[in-house]
Design a protein around this motif. Structure first.
Motif, PDB file in Angstrom:
ATOM      1  N   VAL A 210       0.692  -1.111   0.042  1.00 13.65           N
ATOM      2  CA  VAL A 210       0.006  -0.063  -0.175  1.00 13.65           C
ATOM      3  C   VAL A 210       0.922   1.203   0.205  1.00 13.65           C
ATOM      4  CG1 VAL A 210      -1.642   1.377   1.417  1.00 13.65           C
ATOM      5  CG2 VAL A 210      -1.902  -0.953   1.118  1.00 13.65           C
ATOM      6  N   ILE A 211       1.931   1.129   0.635  1.00 11.03           N
ATOM      7  CA  ILE A 211       2.680   2.411   1.078  1.00 11.03           C
ATOM      8  C   ILE A 211       3.864   2.510  -0.389  1.00 11.03           C
ATOM      9  CG2 ILE A 211       4.535   3.660   2.625  1.00 11.03           C
ATOM     10  CD1 ILE A 211       1.377   3.398   3.704  1.00 11.03           C
ATOM     11  N   LEU A 212       4.389   1.251  -0.828  1.00  7.71           N
ATOM     12  CA  LEU A 212       5.213   1.398  -1.674  1.00  7.71           C
ATOM     13  C   LEU A 212       5.059   2.581  -2.873  1.00  7.71           C
ATOM     14  CD1 LEU A 212       7.939   0.475  -3.049  1.00  7.71           C
ATOM     15  CD2 LEU A 212       6.282  -1.546  -4.217  1.00  7.71           C
ATOM     16  N   PRO A 213       3.879   2.548  -3.566  1.00  2.02           N
ATOM     17  CA  PRO A 213       3.946   3.517  -4.544  1.00  2.02           C
ATOM     18  C   PRO A 213       3.816   4.924  -4.264  1.00  2.02           C
ATOM     19  CG  PRO A 213       1.717   2.383  -4.367  1.00  2.02           C
ATOM     20  CD  PRO A 213       2.798   1.581  -3.636  1.00  2.02           C
ATOM     21  N   LEU A 214       3.339   5.019  -3.060  1.00  4.32           N
ATOM     22  CA  LEU A 214       3.299   6.625  -2.324  1.00  4.32           C
ATOM     23  C   LEU A 214       4.623   6.920  -2.166  1.00  4.32           C
ATOM     24  CD1 LEU A 214       0.233   6.388   0.059  1.00  4.32           C
ATOM     25  CD2 LEU A 214       0.365   7.118  -2.420  1.00  4.32           C
ATOM     26  N   ALA A 215       5.475   5.926  -1.401  1.00  3.49           N
ATOM     27  CA  ALA A 215       6.928   6.467  -1.260  1.00  3.49           C
ATOM     28  C   ALA A 215       7.718   6.562  -2.441  1.00  3.49           C
ATOM     29  CB  ALA A 215       7.635   5.198  -0.493  1.00  3.49           C
ATOM     30  N   ASN A 216       7.402   5.893  -3.450  1.00  3.60           N
ATOM     31  CA  ASN A 216       8.068   6.246  -4.935  1.00  3.60           C
ATOM     32  C   ASN A 216       7.460   7.732  -5.596  1.00  3.60           C
ATOM     33  OD1 ASN A 216       9.097   3.845  -4.847  1.00  3.60           O
ATOM     34  ND2 ASN A 216       7.812   2.761  -5.993  1.00  3.60           N
ATOM     35  N   GLU A 217       6.195   7.839  -5.355  1.00  3.91           N
ATOM     36  CA  GLU A 217       6.079   9.134  -5.772  1.00  3.91           C
ATOM     37  C   GLU A 217       6.384  10.175  -5.105  1.00  3.91           C
ATOM     38  OE1 GLU A 217       1.533  11.462  -6.583  1.00  3.91           O
ATOM     39  OE2 GLU A 217       1.630   9.083  -6.121  1.00  3.91           O
ATOM     40  N   LEU A 218       6.268  10.140  -3.730  1.00  4.72           N
ATOM     41  CA  LEU A 218       6.901  11.159  -2.619  1.00  4.72           C
ATOM     42  C   LEU A 218       8.660  11.535  -3.034  1.00  4.72           C
ATOM     43  CD1 LEU A 218       6.274  12.942  -0.222  1.00  4.72           C
ATOM     44  CD2 LEU A 218       6.615  11.065   1.210  1.00  4.72           C
ATOM     45  N   GLU A 219       9.307  10.183  -3.414  1.00  9.48           N
ATOM     46  CA  GLU A 219      10.634  10.455  -3.814  1.00  9.48           C
ATOM     47  C   GLU A 219      10.896  11.487  -4.817  1.00  9.48           C
ATOM     48  OE1 GLU A 219      14.169   8.693  -2.360  1.00  9.48           O
ATOM     49  OE2 GLU A 219      12.434   7.084  -2.640  1.00  9.48           O
ATOM     50  N   GLU A 220       9.966  11.539  -5.741  1.00  7.56           N
ATOM     51  CA  GLU A 220      10.060  12.469  -6.903  1.00  7.56           C
ATOM     52  C   GLU A 220       9.540  13.928  -6.489  1.00  7.56           C
ATOM     53  OE1 GLU A 220      11.501  11.082  -9.572  1.00  7.56           O
ATOM     54  OE2 GLU A 220      11.568   9.516  -8.735  1.00  7.56           O
ATOM     55  N   THR A 221       8.958  14.239  -5.348  1.00  9.43           N
ATOM     56  CA  THR A 221       8.918  15.699  -4.930  1.00  9.43           C
ATOM     57  C   THR A 221      10.041  16.311  -4.268  1.00  9.43           C
ATOM     58  OG1 THR A 221       8.088  15.167  -2.880  1.00  9.43           O
ATOM     59  CG2 THR A 221       6.535  14.572  -4.574  1.00  9.43           C
ATOM     60  N   ASP A 222       9.852  17.621  -3.829  1.00  8.80           N
ATOM     61  CA  ASP A 222      10.854  18.148  -3.202  1.00  8.80           C
ATOM     62  C   ASP A 222      11.188  17.890  -1.889  1.00  8.80           C
ATOM     63  OD1 ASP A 222      11.385  19.837  -5.317  1.00  8.80           O
ATOM     64  OD2 ASP A 222      10.201  21.716  -4.502  1.00  8.80           O
ATOM     65  N   LEU A 223       9.977  17.286  -1.234  1.00  4.54           N
ATOM     66  CA  LEU A 223      10.213  16.467   0.163  1.00  4.54           C
ATOM     67  C   LEU A 223      10.809  15.487   0.550  1.00  4.54           C
ATOM     68  CD1 LEU A 223       6.177  16.704   1.348  1.00  4.54           C
ATOM     69  CD2 LEU A 223       7.970  18.358   1.768  1.00  4.54           C
ATOM     70  N   GLY A 224      11.268  14.774  -0.696  1.00  4.85           N
ATOM     71  CA  GLY A 224      11.914  13.419  -0.525  1.00  4.85           C
ATOM     72  C   GLY A 224      11.409  12.177  -0.212  1.00  4.85           C
ATOM     73  N   GLY A 225      12.122  11.008  -0.201  1.00  6.68           N
ATOM     74  CA  GLY A 225      11.370   9.757   0.229  1.00  6.68           C
ATOM     75  C   GLY A 225      11.235   9.780   1.591  1.00  6.68           C
ATOM     76  N   PRO A 226      10.080   8.918   2.207  1.00  7.87           N
ATOM     77  CA  PRO A 226      10.096   8.722   3.571  1.00  7.87           C
ATOM     78  C   PRO A 226      10.914   7.975   4.150  1.00  7.87           C
ATOM     79  CG  PRO A 226       8.559   7.320   2.415  1.00  7.87           C
ATOM     80  CD  PRO A 226       9.300   8.403   1.240  1.00  7.87           C
ATOM     81  N   THR A 227      11.552   8.158   5.599  1.00  7.53           N
ATOM     82  CA  THR A 227      12.335   7.195   6.165  1.00  7.53           C
ATOM     83  C   THR A 227      11.677   5.893   6.369  1.00  7.53           C
ATOM     84  OG1 THR A 227      11.624   8.153   8.385  1.00  7.53           O
ATOM     85  CG2 THR A 227      13.460   9.487   7.117  1.00  7.53           C
ATOM     86  N   GLU A 228      12.533   5.068   7.209  1.00  6.11           N
ATOM     87  CA  GLU A 228      11.947   3.565   7.636  1.00  6.11           C
ATOM     88  C   GLU A 228      10.969   3.869   8.596  1.00  6.11           C
ATOM     89  OE1 GLU A 228      13.647  -0.360   9.678  1.00  6.11           O
ATOM     90  OE2 GLU A 228      13.952   1.705  10.635  1.00  6.11           O
ATOM     91  N   PHE A 229      11.166   4.838   9.548  1.00  8.83           N
ATOM     92  CA  PHE A 229      10.086   5.047  10.583  1.00  8.83           C
ATOM     93  C   PHE A 229       8.884   5.759  10.047  1.00  8.83           C
ATOM     94  CE2 PHE A 229       8.457   6.963  14.524  1.00  8.83           C
ATOM     95  CZ  PHE A 229       8.250   6.066  15.331  1.00  8.83           C
ATOM     96  N   GLU A 230       9.034   6.574   9.112  1.00  9.02           N
ATOM     97  CA  GLU A 230       7.722   7.118   8.447  1.00  9.02           C
ATOM     98  C   GLU A 230       6.902   6.339   7.761  1.00  9.02           C
ATOM     99  OE1 GLU A 230       9.482  11.784   7.852  1.00  9.02           O
ATOM    100  OE2 GLU A 230       9.820  10.172   6.458  1.00  9.02           O
ATOM    101  N   VAL A 231       7.722   5.130   7.209  1.00  9.69           N
ATOM    102  CA  VAL A 231       7.111   3.967   6.318  1.00  9.69           C
ATOM    103  C   VAL A 231       6.149   3.311   7.108  1.00  9.69           C
ATOM    104  CG1 VAL A 231       7.429   2.058   5.251  1.00  9.69           C
ATOM    105  CG2 VAL A 231       8.598   4.120   4.300  1.00  9.69           C
ATOM    106  N   ILE A 232       6.847   2.842   8.215  1.00 12.09           N
ATOM    107  CA  ILE A 232       6.424   1.991   9.414  1.00 12.09           C
ATOM    108  C   ILE A 232       5.000   2.512  10.079  1.00 12.09           C
ATOM    109  CG2 ILE A 232       6.605   0.572  11.309  1.00 12.09           C
ATOM    110  CD1 ILE A 232       9.659   0.362  10.317  1.00 12.09           C
ATOM    111  N   THR A 233       5.373   3.966  10.405  1.00  5.86           N
ATOM    112  CA  THR A 233       4.194   4.854  10.969  1.00  5.86           C
ATOM    113  C   THR A 233       3.087   4.844  10.057  1.00  5.86           C
ATOM    114  OG1 THR A 233       6.014   5.995  12.086  1.00  5.86           O
ATOM    115  CG2 THR A 233       3.843   6.724  12.169  1.00  5.86           C
ATOM    116  N   ALA A 234       3.192   5.082   8.885  1.00  7.78           N
ATOM    117  CA  ALA A 234       2.183   5.136   7.848  1.00  7.78           C
ATOM    118  C   ALA A 234       1.267   3.670   7.705  1.00  7.78           C
ATOM    119  CB  ALA A 234       2.780   5.672   6.537  1.00  7.78           C
ATOM    120  N   MET A 235       2.228   2.796   7.742  1.00  9.46           N
ATOM    121  CA  MET A 235       1.405   1.438   7.647  1.00  9.46           C
ATOM    122  C   MET A 235       0.626   1.264   8.887  1.00  9.46           C
ATOM    123  SD  MET A 235       5.066  -0.512   6.379  1.00  9.46           S
ATOM    124  CE  MET A 235       4.429  -2.218   7.010  1.00  9.46           C
TER     125      MET A 235
END
Length: 440
Positions: free
Chosen positions: A103-128
């Protein structure tokens, strides 16, 4: 998309390369894309330097005993990664981790392309976790443990029913500040408008900061030794007994099974929060559920006795406050025994005071290295120690087994330090102790 649990876990852990990136904008971006699951769950938010995990455990155990289904989000894990997202103390399944990662993978990839940059490990787990709890209709309440600090921690997008700050110590000073007051300001960032805050902070300067932030947010504040207090404390062989007094209640002879005077403070925070929720949040918890929940509460790696004979204890004392509590309990409970200590740490901790305190009670102290990017080298730890009986060991697994097998009958072995080390060492030690028992 990932097809196996291992692929998903490898991807999550690979995000450690991004380090720590304080701030909430990436989390807010992900939550927006997910339909704001964080707004769809009832939560309690728990921060502080030490005692967060134990306080979460007391809360969960009490609420579960009262019949509620309780989600928890904690870090780091001790026995398996999945326990970071749990329901009634049971970790989510490997399949659920795989599904959540996808669920989070495509969002992380999309976020990576923005000025905010990709989510950290902890952000990914928190979002999950937010997505999981919001989409699980059986969940009544979720307890969120802060990862680091509070103000910019990725969990700090919740709007909780209550917030808790366990204590304040000089940990993560390279990120949070060099004084108790600076760190308290970061921790106090979890205080929300008109939302009660419960705290066991004792440092006067730190408590003043919390008071000021609570007043600014018009948040009712409940402080240890002011609005609630602990009395009649007594250590017993397998836990503690104490009385809790609040402005409206007196609960006598409460018993906990986790060892240490500091655990009475964590338990008092949990009970005080529950008593508030009973009055203000339509939560129904009988007194017997409080008593039963406290006694049943168990949190691995916190002054945990793995074996009585030989006496082997593990404790995730990973900062000065944790070591102080550990040393107090060891010197109080085992004053007439020789204490053998095995210690591992992260190199970014303030190690001199920690090691000096361990030196003061150890008949022998051994320092070990372990496989973790931030782990301190055993030889470097050895140089800090002033003990007359000290060793540096690179290969800790056979060494710990050897120390256990040669431990004199009336002495004890304590394995302590980094929680990352404790999580790696515990299953190996437990298996060795089990094999010893079988062979006898």
């Amino acid at each position: 998309m990932f097809t196996t649990y291992k692929e998903a876990l490898d991807w999550i852990h690979a995000r450690l390369r991004l380090g720590i990136k304080p701030g909430l904008k990436r989390m807010e971006w992900i939550m927006d894309r997910l339909g704001h699951p964080e707004t769809k769950i009832k939560t309690v938010h728990i921060g502080g330097t030490n005692g967060k995990g134990s306080t979460v455990t007391y809360l969960r155990s009490i609420l579960q005993e009262a019949g509620y289904t309780v989600g928890t989000f904690t870090s780091p894990y001790i026995e398996q990664f999945n326990e970071r997202i749990s329901v009634n103390g049971k970790p989510v399944t490997d399949q659920e981790i795989l599904d959540l990662t996808n669920v989070i993978l495509p969002l992380a990839n999309e976020l990576e392309e923005t000025d905010l940059g990709g989510p950290t490990e902890f952000e990914v787990i928190t979002a999950m976790s937010f997505y999981y709890f919001a989409n699980n209709p059986e969940i009544d309440i979720v307890l969120y443990e802060v990862g680091l600090g509070g103000r910019f921690d990725s969990t700090n997008i919740v709007q909780p029913m209550a917030s808790i700050i366990t204590n304040i110590g000089l940990d993560h000073t390279n990120i949070l500040g060099n004084t108790h007051e600076e760190i308290a300001f970061e921790k106090a960032g979890i205080i929300k408008e008109m939302t009660p805050i419960f705290t066991a902070v004792k440092h006067p300067g730190a408590l003043k900061v919390i008071d000021e932030q609570a007043e600014k947010k018009e948040a009712p504040i409940y402080r240890l030794e002011q609005e609630f207090s602990i009395g009649a404390h007594e250590s017993i062989s397998k836990g503690e007994i104490f009385t809790l007094r609040t402005n409206g209640d007196i609960l006598e002879k409460l018993e906990i099974s986790m060892i240490g005077q500091h655990q009475t403070e964590n338990a008092a925070l949990a009970i005080s929060t529950v008593l508030y929720l009973i009055q203000h949040a339509s939560i129904s918890v009988p007194e017997q559920a409080i008593r039963n929940g406290l006694k049943k509460a168990y949190w691995p790696g916190r002054f945990e006795v793995l074996s009585e004979n030989p006496l082997v204890i593990i404790d995730g004392a990973h900062n000065d406050e944790g070591i102080t509590a550990l040393v107090h309990e060891l010197s109080t409970r085992y004053a007439n025994r020789n204490i053998y200590i095995i210690f591992a740490a992260l190199k970014d901790k303030k190690l001199d005071k920690m090691i000096a305190k361990l030196d003061g009670i150890a008949a022998q102290i051994s320092f070990v290295s372990f496989d973790f990017p931030r782990a301190a080298n055993a030889e470097d730890l050895l140089k800090i120690s002033q003990s007359a009986n000290k060793f540096a060991v690179e290969d800790w697994q056979p060494y710990i087994k050897e120390e256990i097998s040669h431990l004199p009958p009336n002495d004890l072995l304590v394995i302590t330090g980094s929680l990352y080390f404790i999580s790696e060492a515990k299953p190996i030690i437990c298996q060795y102790l089990k094999n010893m028992t079988i062979s006898l």
